[in-house]
Design a protein around this motif. Structure first.
Motif, PDB file in Angstrom:
ATOM      1  N   UNK A   1      52.509   0.960  47.805  1.00  0.00           N
ATOM      2  CA  UNK A   1      51.608   2.084  48.049  1.00  0.00           C
ATOM      3  C   UNK A   1      51.269   2.752  46.726  1.00  0.00           C
ATOM      4  N   UNK A   2      50.062   3.271  46.656  1.00  0.00           N
ATOM      5  CA  UNK A   2      49.641   3.910  45.414  1.00  0.00           C
ATOM      6  C   UNK A   2      50.471   5.159  45.142  1.00  0.00           C
ATOM      7  N   UNK A   3      50.586   5.512  43.868  1.00  0.00           N
ATOM      8  CA  UNK A   3      51.303   6.719  43.483  1.00  0.00           C
ATOM      9  C   UNK A   3      50.879   7.112  42.078  1.00  0.00           C
ATOM     10  N   UNK A   4      51.171   8.348  41.740  1.00  0.00           N
ATOM     11  CA  UNK A   4      51.120   8.797  40.349  1.00  0.00           C
ATOM     12  C   UNK A   4      52.495   9.335  40.032  1.00  0.00           C
ATOM     13  N   UNK A   5      53.126   8.793  38.987  1.00  0.00           N
ATOM     14  CA  UNK A   5      54.494   9.217  38.724  1.00  0.00           C
ATOM     15  C   UNK A   5      54.548  10.697  38.382  1.00  0.00           C
ATOM     16  N   UNK A   6      55.686  11.289  38.717  1.00  0.00           N
ATOM     17  CA  UNK A   6      55.833  12.736  38.602  1.00  0.00           C
ATOM     18  C   UNK A   6      55.647  13.169  37.156  1.00  0.00           C
ATOM     19  N   UNK A   7      54.774  14.138  36.961  1.00  0.00           N
ATOM     20  CA  UNK A   7      54.376  14.637  35.642  1.00  0.00           C
ATOM     21  C   UNK A   7      53.665  13.515  34.878  1.00  0.00           C
ATOM     22  N   UNK A   8      53.692  13.527  33.611  1.00  0.00           N
ATOM     23  CA  UNK A   8      52.878  12.593  32.831  1.00  0.00           C
ATOM     24  C   UNK A   8      53.681  11.870  31.768  1.00  0.00           C
ATOM     25  N   UNK A   9      54.889  11.481  32.122  1.00  0.00           N
ATOM     26  CA  UNK A   9      55.676  10.717  31.171  1.00  0.00           C
ATOM     27  C   UNK A   9      56.943  11.434  30.773  1.00  0.00           C
ATOM     28  N   UNK A  10      57.730  10.763  29.942  1.00  0.00           N
ATOM     29  CA  UNK A  10      59.006  11.318  29.505  1.00  0.00           C
ATOM     30  C   UNK A  10      58.807  12.537  28.625  1.00  0.00           C
ATOM     31  N   UNK A  11      59.755  13.481  28.748  1.00  0.00           N
ATOM     32  CA  UNK A  11      59.791  14.702  27.947  1.00  0.00           C
ATOM     33  C   UNK A  11      58.545  15.552  28.146  1.00  0.00           C
ATOM     34  N   UNK A  12      58.042  15.556  29.387  1.00  0.00           N
ATOM     35  CA  UNK A  12      56.939  16.453  29.737  1.00  0.00           C
ATOM     36  C   UNK A  12      57.503  17.653  30.480  1.00  0.00           C
ATOM     37  N   UNK A  13      56.889  18.781  30.299  1.00  0.00           N
ATOM     38  CA  UNK A  13      57.326  20.010  30.954  1.00  0.00           C
ATOM     39  C   UNK A  13      56.785  20.006  32.381  1.00  0.00           C
ATOM     40  N   UNK A  14      57.698  19.911  33.344  1.00  0.00           N
ATOM     41  CA  UNK A  14      57.264  19.596  34.701  1.00  0.00           C
ATOM     42  C   UNK A  14      57.843  20.524  35.760  1.00  0.00           C
ATOM     43  N   UNK A  15      59.118  20.396  36.080  1.00  0.00           N
ATOM     44  CA  UNK A  15      59.699  21.072  37.244  1.00  0.00           C
ATOM     45  C   UNK A  15      59.913  22.553  36.935  1.00  0.00           C
ATOM     46  N   UNK A  16      59.288  23.473  37.696  1.00  0.00           N
ATOM     47  CA  UNK A  16      59.455  24.908  37.436  1.00  0.00           C
ATOM     48  C   UNK A  16      60.810  25.415  37.921  1.00  0.00           C
TER      49      UNK A  16
END
Length: 342
Positions: free
Chosen positions: A1-16
């Motif tokens: 199934x299609x997806x976009x991985x969470x955030x945009x790669x390693x060491x990205x500022x993501x989870x609040x």
């Protein structure tokens, strides 16, 4: 199934996080620890998972079960995304027990929730692609992680080799007012994996109190029947003891097994009534015991006390337990104990 991985790669500022501007790295661009191989009933499975963005704006656990075909090439058997709300679930780790049930531990957090640890699971026969067990909390986060965006390297789920049914999971969280994280280790099982065991005995109840005391001898060759998830019969061993392994409980419930002495178990004997319940999870009924098993329970103490009857009266009488010399007539073992009253 299609997806976009969470955030945009390693060491990205993501989870609040609540009350802190630091956002945590999701490591969403790669498979997480670890690929799991299992051979269950002849089919070979590989589990994998990673973290993806969700339509609700948070993060979800995307998981897969591949099975090896005749050429031992991996073919997708089932897949699912666990994201029951708009919060974040990431850095997960899956495992599979000996029955093919799947458990997944993962980090949990978001704008209203400090980062902590949770897990979810499914039975092997549940609808494909669904983690059907209610999400459970291993540890609730109590503080945000300040200044550092990298979040734990890495969480792990592993099977306990002693039973191949117990999932162990380790992950991180912050205690209240802490600036560095602590680790929490927890274990869980799903129903239906581990069998239950019931042990007990049949004994000569010298003092008629229904409770086996240390000096009271066992009754070998005593017939005991049980009914419940399965029916069966057993016979006590040379010491009067018995042990039976029963099927594991079905999912979402327990099975109540009834243990009884088929009447008459032995001519010339009657049962005594216990003065109290002999063990946790065991209750006395009119002709035996009810044993309610939970998953992986070991229940012991199912003891059937019996005494000889006086042939002329059809019942036991304390006056008949002494010989003319005042000795207990049952002190000497006899292959046919009822003869002692002829």
């Amino acid at each position: 199934a299609q997806y976009h991985y969470l955030c945009n790669g390693q060491l990205t500022k993501c989870v609040p996080q609540p009350g802190d501007t630091t956002r945590l790295d999701s490591q969403g661009d790669k498979l997480m620890q670890r690929l799991v191989y299992r051979n269950v009933n002849g089919h070979e499975s590989i589990l994998a998972q990673h973290s993806i963005s969700t339509a609700a704006g948070g993060g979800g656990v995307r998981w897969y079960e591949f099975r090896l075909d005749a050429k031992r090439d991996p073919v997708l058997f089932q897949q699912g995304t666990f994201a029951p709300d708009s919060l974040y679930r990431w850095l997960a780790s899956p495992e599979m027990d000996r029955k093919g049930n799947i458990g997944i531990g993962y980090s949990f957090g978001g704008v209203t929730e400090f980062p902590g640890q949770r897990f979810a699971a499914r039975l092997a026969n549940d609808p494909p692609g669904q983690l059907t067990f209610h999400e459970s909390v291993l540890v609730q986060g109590e503080a945000a992680q300040p200044r550092q965006l990298r979040w734990e390297d890495y969480a792990t789920t592993a099977m306990d080799p002693s039973d191949d049914c117990t999932f162990w999971y380790v992950g991180d969280y912050l205690k209240k007012n802490a600036t560095t994280y602590s680790s929490r280790i927890g274990a869980f099982r799903v129903p239906g994996c581990q069998e239950g065991t019931v042990a007990g005995s049949s004994f000569y109840d010298i003092n008629h109190d229904g409770v086996r005391n240390g000096a009271e001898p066992g009754l070998p060759g005593w017939a005991i029947a049980y009914t419940g998830g399965q029916n069966g019969k057993l016979v006590t061993d040379a010491t009067g003891a018995f042990t039976v392994t029963l099927p594991a409980d079905p999912a979402y419930g327990n099975v109540t097994y009834g243990f009884s002495v088929p009447a008459p178990s032995r001519s010339g004997w009657i049962a005594t009534t216990p003065a109290k319940s002999p063990a946790t999870g065991v209750t006395r009924t009119a002709n035996g015991y009810q044993v309610r098993l939970a998953d992986r329970d070991f229940v012991t103490g199912v003891a059937f006390g019996s005494v000889c009857t006086v042939p002329s009266r059809g019942a036991h009488d304390a006056a008949y337990w002494l010989s003319p010399a005042g000795a207990k007539v049952m002190a000497a073992r006899d292959s046919n104990w009822t003869r002692l009253f002829d």
